[in-house]
Scaffold this active site. Sequence first.
Site, mmCIF file in Angstrom:
data_model
loop_
_atom_site.group_PDB
_atom_site.id
_atom_site.type_symbol
_atom_site.label_atom_id
_atom_site.label_comp_id
_atom_site.label_asym_id
_atom_site.label_seq_id
_atom_site.Cartn_x
_atom_site.Cartn_y
_atom_site.Cartn_z
ATOM 1 N N ALA A 66 0.787 -1.275 -0.090
ATOM 2 C CA ALA A 66 -0.019 0.050 -0.063
ATOM 3 C C ALA A 66 1.141 1.183 -0.070
ATOM 4 O O ALA A 66 1.968 1.257 0.475
ATOM 5 C CB ALA A 66 -0.990 -0.019 1.296
ATOM 6 N N GLY A 112 -0.698 -5.274 0.944
ATOM 7 C CA GLY A 112 -1.991 -5.100 0.332
ATOM 8 C C GLY A 112 -1.932 -5.651 -1.154
ATOM 9 O O GLY A 112 -2.661 -6.259 -1.570
ATOM 10 N N GLU A 115 -2.593 -9.364 -0.354
ATOM 11 C CA GLU A 115 -3.957 -9.501 0.168
ATOM 12 C C GLU A 115 -4.814 -9.237 -1.103
ATOM 13 O O GLU A 115 -5.590 -10.071 -1.258
ATOM 14 C CB GLU A 115 -4.202 -8.284 1.244
ATOM 15 C CG GLU A 115 -3.563 -8.444 2.476
ATOM 16 C CD GLU A 115 -3.904 -7.287 3.378
ATOM 17 O OE1 GLU A 115 -4.397 -7.524 4.540
ATOM 18 O OE2 GLU A 115 -3.428 -6.311 2.845
ATOM 19 N N GLU A 135 3.586 -6.001 7.444
ATOM 20 C CA GLU A 135 3.017 -4.713 8.254
ATOM 21 C C GLU A 135 3.462 -4.770 9.587
ATOM 22 O O GLU A 135 3.412 -3.752 10.148
ATOM 23 C CB GLU A 135 1.296 -4.861 7.944
ATOM 24 C CG GLU A 135 0.449 -4.553 6.759
ATOM 25 C CD GLU A 135 0.706 -6.019 5.961
ATOM 26 O OE1 GLU A 135 -0.096 -5.921 4.930
ATOM 27 O OE2 GLU A 135 1.487 -6.810 6.144
#
Length: 260
Positions: A66, A112, A115, A135
């Site tokens: 991200a 992300g 994900e 993360e």
Amino acid sequence: MSYNNILSEVTNGIATITINRPKKLNALNKETIQELHQAFDAADKDPNTKLIILTGSGEKAFVAGADISEFADFNVGQGQELAAKGQELLFDFVANLGTPVIAAINGFALGGGLELAMAAHFRIASDNAKMGLPETSLGVIPGYGGTQRLPQLIGKGRAMELVMTAGMINAETALNYGLVNHVTTLDDLMPFAEKLAGKIMRNSSVAIRSAIKAINANYEVGVNGFDVEIKAFGACFGTEDFTEGTTAFLEKRKADFPGK
């Protein structure tokens, strides 16, 4: 429709959606998430689209994570809203899409990015791919479904280790873990994805849409997946695809499914 951060094209029933931020290693920002939602929604509603391949531009990254600069100063409420909105707009949206989605992981798939790949219905990877959820090294946890989908795919123990160490695994390890279905060379990645797409597209799109719903039901809290399967199975008997499929079988010919 034109986009700033992605490319989308349809050829022979296959919609290829490419995240196109190579200078940022295809990192996800708010605008990119919104554009991906629009592209997936448009592809799913297009009767000419039978399958979606999702990949990243260049040879280094699928999605390297991200865009941290967008949320580094967020408070608790803003963080929760970021995760909730992202899951609704993109990650859960993709996971529950009726059109099959293959993630073609062509490099780094981190945070992300992993994900997003896990939200696809299944994944293939090039042999240079690296995957992980880093993360915790930033003082946060995966917020786009990573803590839920990763253990579903590779098991609780391996997911715990990967999240807690913030480490990366290579494509071969991802294959052994069951995180990806196949590993190819980078040059062969898209041709292989298209070959898989061709095999899927020979079958009933109506039945595939129902199968996706039934399989996903097994992972929904409070939902009896067997009941969903029974109802979806019965509903298939009322479709034109079922009539064509069974007739073609009895007539010993290839089915030409109308998609209805």
